[in-house]
Scaffold this active site. Sequence first.
Site, PDB file in Angstrom:
ATOM      1  N   MET A  65      31.584  46.036  59.562  1.00 17.43           N
ATOM      2  CA  MET A  65      32.063  45.979  60.936  1.00 17.43           C
ATOM      3  C   MET A  65      32.002  44.549  61.477  1.00 17.43           C
ATOM      4  O   MET A  65      32.930  44.084  62.141  1.00 17.43           O
ATOM      5  CB  MET A  65      31.252  46.938  61.821  1.00 17.43           C
ATOM      6  CG  MET A  65      31.772  47.044  63.243  1.00 17.43           C
ATOM      7  SD  MET A  65      33.506  47.555  63.323  1.00 17.43           S
ATOM      8  CE  MET A  65      33.333  49.313  63.558  1.00 17.43           C
ATOM      9  N   GLU A  95       7.031  53.619  59.669  1.00 17.79           N
ATOM     10  CA  GLU A  95       6.941  54.315  60.957  1.00 17.79           C
ATOM     11  C   GLU A  95       8.299  54.444  61.647  1.00 17.79           C
ATOM     12  O   GLU A  95       8.548  55.397  62.374  1.00 17.79           O
ATOM     13  CB  GLU A  95       5.953  53.612  61.894  1.00 17.79           C
ATOM     14  CG  GLU A  95       4.489  53.784  61.491  1.00 17.79           C
ATOM     15  CD  GLU A  95       4.000  52.725  60.530  1.00 17.79           C
ATOM     16  OE1 GLU A  95       4.834  51.918  60.044  1.00 17.79           O
ATOM     17  OE2 GLU A  95       2.790  52.680  60.256  1.00 17.79           O
ATOM     18  N   LYS A 112      -9.141  55.729  69.690  1.00 13.56           N
ATOM     19  CA  LYS A 112      -9.889  56.396  68.631  1.00 13.56           C
ATOM     20  C   LYS A 112     -11.055  57.224  69.190  1.00 13.56           C
ATOM     21  O   LYS A 112     -11.293  58.350  68.754  1.00 13.56           O
ATOM     22  CB  LYS A 112     -10.412  55.359  67.634  1.00 13.56           C
ATOM     23  CG  LYS A 112     -11.079  56.008  66.440  1.00 13.56           C
ATOM     24  CD  LYS A 112     -11.464  54.996  65.376  1.00 13.56           C
ATOM     25  CE  LYS A 112     -12.006  55.746  64.152  1.00 13.56           C
ATOM     26  NZ  LYS A 112     -12.431  54.842  63.097  1.00 13.56           N
ATOM     27  N   PHE A 121      -8.774  44.367  66.095  1.00 11.59           N
ATOM     28  CA  PHE A 121      -7.956  44.507  64.892  1.00 11.59           C
ATOM     29  C   PHE A 121      -6.935  45.630  65.083  1.00 11.59           C
ATOM     30  O   PHE A 121      -7.279  46.720  65.534  1.00 11.59           O
ATOM     31  CB  PHE A 121      -8.854  44.809  63.685  1.00 11.59           C
ATOM     32  CG  PHE A 121      -8.060  45.036  62.430  1.00 11.59           C
ATOM     33  CD1 PHE A 121      -7.292  44.016  61.874  1.00 11.59           C
ATOM     34  CD2 PHE A 121      -8.051  46.277  61.808  1.00 11.59           C
ATOM     35  CE1 PHE A 121      -6.545  44.227  60.735  1.00 11.59           C
ATOM     36  CE2 PHE A 121      -7.298  46.494  60.653  1.00 11.59           C
ATOM     37  CZ  PHE A 121      -6.550  45.471  60.113  1.00 11.59           C
ATOM     38  N   GLN A 122      -5.713  45.372  64.755  1.00 11.87           N
ATOM     39  CA  GLN A 122      -4.598  46.308  64.899  1.00 11.87           C
ATOM     40  C   GLN A 122      -4.461  46.833  66.328  1.00 11.87           C
ATOM     41  O   GLN A 122      -4.160  47.997  66.549  1.00 11.87           O
ATOM     42  CB  GLN A 122      -4.706  47.466  63.897  1.00 11.87           C
ATOM     43  CG  GLN A 122      -4.464  46.998  62.461  1.00 11.87           C
ATOM     44  CD  GLN A 122      -4.205  48.127  61.488  1.00 11.87           C
ATOM     45  OE1 GLN A 122      -4.729  49.218  61.640  1.00 11.87           O
ATOM     46  NE2 GLN A 122      -3.399  47.861  60.465  1.00 11.87           N
TER      47      GLN A 122
END
Lengths: 577, 161
Positions: A476, A50, A162, A112-113
């Site tokens: 760096m 993502e 949802k 969940f999630q």
Amino acid sequence: MKISGAEIFIESLKKEGVKHIFGYPGGVVLNIFDRLYDNKDIQLILTRHEQGAVHAADGYARSTGKPGVALVTSGPGATNTVTGIANASMDSIPLVVFSGQVPTMLIGNDAFQEADIVGISRPCTKYNYLAKDVRDLSRIVREAFYIAMSGRPGPVLIDLPKDVTASKTEFTWPEIKIRSYNPTYEGNKWMITQAAHLIAKSKKVVILAGGGVILSGGSKELKELAEYTDIPVTMTLMGLGGFPGTHELSLGMPGMHGTYYANKAIQESDLLIAIGMRFDDRVTGKIDAFAPHAKIIHIDIDPTSIRKNVRVDIPIVGDVKRVLTVLNKVLKEEVKEQWNEVRKAWLKQIDAWRKERPLTYTYSNEVIKPQFVVEKIHELTKGDAIIATEVGQNQMWTAQFYKFDKPRTLLTSGGLGTMGYGFPAAIGAQLAHPNKLVIDIAGDGSIQMNIQELATAVINKLPVKVAILNNRYLGMVRQWQELFFSERYSHTKLDESVPDFVKIAEAYGAVGLRATKPGEVEPVLKEAFKTKRTVFMDFVVDWKEKVFPMVPPGAPIDQMLFEKPEEKAEKKLKAVK
Amino acid sequence: MRHTISLLVENKFGVLSRISGLFSGRGYNIESLSVGETIDPQISIMTIVTSGDDQIIEQITKQLNKLIDVIKVVDMTELEHVEREMVLIKVAPKQEDKAEVLRLAEIFRGRVVDSSQRTYTIEVTGDEKKIEAIVELLKPMGIKEFMRTGKIAIAREGIKK
């Protein structure tokens, strides 16, 4: 006719003219993904993480000026976008990120999630929404695009439960009016006139141009201003390309790894014209010692950028393009100065600084110098490419040695400094510009932060070229350890852990090339640019090379290091022998 | 210097969090905060007391203005204004102090809004100095609980500072 929230999502994106979105599916966004399955108008590019989706949307936005769009699922899908969102926020890039959310009745239940992404993303978005009612959805989407693109652009997140994507309502496209949000576009005319007179009165003038020039589309107006008044221009990292890097009035980049002559000009100036930039600490160095003799005109669309870090004599809040249009007009019609005469001595002085300390490196026949690779890329592309960078030495060498002449040709993580940004950003840019050469200049550390996007590039036949300046170090950080931490290379030596990038490329179905000698650089680049496939180029470069000049942290910007202090002493010793 | 900032904001969920986040994210402190609906139920009014030098206060007001849900920001400190705060003080005085507590309440135009065998609850409204003064005087009598609303402020009409 009533349609579902998922269909409203699609209809709304169509209304906004969105053709491409970047995303990753998951449980609570299945309604939307199902609607996208056979949709012909909107193409979803499946990334492999993502974070990659948001960076790709960001690269798409930076290279086109259109908003970038991403779609992810709830919980981990949403939290994985945070780096990308914060990155876009720091650089004022317009994004609309859609995250799925658990059904409204489960919100707050540790479902969940489930993650409170509206709460998590609040400080790093320009605005965010939890769409709790399907009847609000189209308005929210329309507002989100408007907010992302207007004023000082930035990312907006919309959290979609949802059940909202499943429930149905009539589709409407309401006109939006946000009473509490009215960005200022027109600069105050009186202030602009004051600025014009101050420009006429001042001799040693420098323009500091930032990302706002590019975002507002004001490059032409900036060039007109600089050429008409004979004022040299220095471009911040975000401003590179906003003014032609090959122009005789260009001073290159200022600040920590800027050019000596840009920093010197700022420090000696009697007037700074800051345009669409925000005086980042990497630009100003020690703030109390910054431009001690200068009056400052500051043009920015965001009032909070003005007087945040430095005192300002003439603040002008407004859109860069519109303010510069008026300023140019006032200068030409009301002030009418003989600019050549006024600036002669100043430009001569700057030329002397340019000759005293040009931007340079020592070429070697034995080992590839990373700067040489960047120079070759510029030479072979003739500057006609979109260049992405990662973060670190690769980014600074690109900023120094690739001369950006056009706006929207550099994609780089300026504010947040996100390693792993460049490759997915290049993928997004390539999708928007299928016929352009898009090159990510990377380091061996950074490229490993989003290397999985090779799959995205290959499967979508996106011929992105990745030039890895492979020094087997987190270069760096190693440079700082070498200069300021007694060469104690704590956790920066990657060495044999660096994978075989050629094999990795091949494993994903891309082309892998390698150059270990300076003579191989050009043939490898030429071969890569010729092919229509995704290419990884592994340039095995001199690990000892450092980015110079450098302003040590906390020092004024004209106190620069041009080499390691001990190396300088060694050279003198050799000369004596 | 201490500033009293008055804000008109959209009455939506999450707005308070955006405002408090603006302060916490920059390390600025909110000394007091009060919120309530206005005559228009879609708009809330907030009064925030904070402190900082001129540059910090300028940043705070600009940042507040920048928030999408903020309609108007007024730094009351720049105007002639009236400030009020209400406190509820539960005092548990010794038998011999009871009369003194009631006398103090009266002097400060406070009202006894509740009493029990051992305690008085006194309501006092006023500006900061008045509140501080009565608290100082009641402290030796034994303050058991102390609640305050946070400051609210309103500009005086037609008077420029």
